[in-house]
Design an enzyme around this catalytic site. Sequence first.
Site, PDB file in Angstrom:
ATOM      1  N   ASN A  44       0.844  -1.194   0.000  1.00 15.60           N
ATOM      2  CA  ASN A  44       0.000   0.000   0.000  1.00 15.60           C
ATOM      3  C   ASN A  44       0.883   1.250   0.000  1.00 15.60           C
ATOM      4  O   ASN A  44       1.928   1.278   0.632  1.00 15.60           O
ATOM      5  CB  ASN A  44      -0.976  -0.004   1.186  1.00 15.60           C
ATOM      6  CG  ASN A  44      -0.279   0.056   2.524  1.00 15.60           C
ATOM      7  OD1 ASN A  44       0.670  -0.666   2.753  1.00 15.60           O
ATOM      8  ND2 ASN A  44      -0.719   0.918   3.390  1.00 15.60           N
ATOM      9  N   GLU A  49       7.203  -0.807  11.629  1.00 15.91           N
ATOM     10  CA  GLU A  49       5.919  -0.096  11.503  1.00 15.91           C
ATOM     11  C   GLU A  49       4.904  -1.136  11.048  1.00 15.91           C
ATOM     12  O   GLU A  49       4.905  -1.543   9.889  1.00 15.91           O
ATOM     13  CB  GLU A  49       6.029   1.031  10.461  1.00 15.91           C
ATOM     14  CG  GLU A  49       6.926   2.186  10.877  1.00 15.91           C
ATOM     15  CD  GLU A  49       6.382   3.012  12.032  1.00 15.91           C
ATOM     16  OE1 GLU A  49       5.229   2.792  12.443  1.00 15.91           O
ATOM     17  OE2 GLU A  49       7.124   3.867  12.538  1.00 15.91           O
ATOM     18  N   CYS A 101      -2.535   1.874   7.142  1.00 15.15           N
ATOM     19  CA  CYS A 101      -2.363   1.436   8.535  1.00 15.15           C
ATOM     20  C   CYS A 101      -2.911   2.468   9.495  1.00 15.15           C
ATOM     21  O   CYS A 101      -3.294   2.153  10.597  1.00 15.15           O
ATOM     22  CB  CYS A 101      -0.892   1.208   8.801  1.00 15.15           C
ATOM     23  SG  CYS A 101       0.078   2.668   8.468  1.00 15.15           S
TER      24      CYS A 101
END
Length: 469
Positions: free
Chosen positions: A142, A238, A272
């Site tokens: 993404n 992350e 996210c």
Amino acid sequence: MLLDGVVRAGNQQLAVVHPVDGAVVGHVARDSPNDVAHVLAHVARARSELPVERRSAALRAAATKLADQRERFARLITQEAGTCLKEAGREVDRACGNLTVAAEEALRLHGEALRIHATGGDRLAFTIHEPVGVVCAITPFNRPLNQVVVKVAPAIAAGASIVVKPSELAPLSCLAFVELLIGAGLPASFIAVVTGLPSEIGEVLITSSHVDMVTFTGSIETGERIMAQIGLRRALMELGGNGPLIVLADADLDRAATLAAAGAFATAGQSCRGVKRVIAIDSIAAPLVERLAARARELRCGDLFDPSTDVSAMINVAAAERVERRCQDAISRGAVRVCGGERQGPIMTPCVLDRVSPTCELVAEETFGPVAPILRVRDLDEAIAVANSTRYGLQAGVLTRDLPSFLRLARALRVGAVNFDEGPHFDSPHIPFGGVKRSGLGREGVRWAIREMTTVKTVVLPWGPGGGG
Ligand code: NAD
């Protein structure tokens, strides 16, 4: 791979396909473990120092070049990731912002001076930030351009070298960006790209003795696998998010609906930091749902390359089917579908689900799809309990006009950032970004990422009476 500034086709290739029709939009090398080992050794051997002014100038020139090629990069993102062109253009803008801020922050990387009163006499210590060495960056599908830039730009600002492994699903904008960066003046020895299947090249990337640090963005499951293998090496993780937007009884409901729609539906919910749960106090839930559904219905599906299309595709049909299954499961457990949720291939109309139970997989886990689930709660205490009930802790947004209530949430929410009058998706290159719990380790945000990619060296000098010198 891309090595010494040249993209190499390799002995075997991987096809990159457009998520909607499966058309092949490009090929990249299917690098082997030996290829990757060679690249890492080559980059480590070539490590050298480059004056910070030159690194900063290359980053600034890359920002200018990228802005000039906004349309080209946006189209590439649309082709490989299925992001609609309108949102892909915004991704290019964000990448330009990160490059510009990194160019500035590179010039501000300085240490501290410390007076020490030691038994042997006074001393003066000062600290300097030295580049960590070779950074290995592993990035998700993404936002395939910006996720690369948020790792490459701080690494170059820190004076590190970097080997990037983009997602095998969307590697083309990474390769194009690294070529652009070298064209903007970064010596080619500082950066390389490897492409291929993680099952084949993942292990060598993270266990090679030439890698000093791994910076990873992706799912919790992959992050945990990497951490189990990485040994005594620096890591920045992350991982997933499950962002709550908490709407209290006194909130401006129009603003709440606008933020919920923007945070839940952008890039088909594949973010996210997106709004994954709208936690609303019962008394205002019904009018909020009505407003949110109105926003959802305004969003246009259609040709992803048409600049007026609002709704992006998911990365592939399997991903979209998973989202659909989770919605159906939530409905079978009492949720009410207010609008959307119709799927064609990897594209789903923006879906609003009311009265979702906090224990449904749809909201207990991170759902990467264009869904805004409303979780109704009695009061602030229940809002806090529900918000904290998952294994994630990235960012949260709070809508209220009541400062004491906001401050209570700011203290109680177990997340990396709490945004007042904004959604969890609030984003700026100037502030730290990262999670607690399973959402990650360490911080990005340009200034913080640069420091993560350095080691602090302390130099101690004699200073004053008895200190020698
Ligand atoms: P993923 O974990 O499947 O893959 C991420 C990257 O890891 C890819 O490049 C993949 O090829 C690589 N990879 C997979 N297995 C590996 C292995 N064993 N060794 C080394 N590399 C391996 O994630 P994804 O589906 O591409 O991305 C979606 C996930 O990323 C979501 O969970 C999302 O929340 C997360 N994400 C987090 C942030 C953040 O900043 N916190 C930002 C964007 C995406």
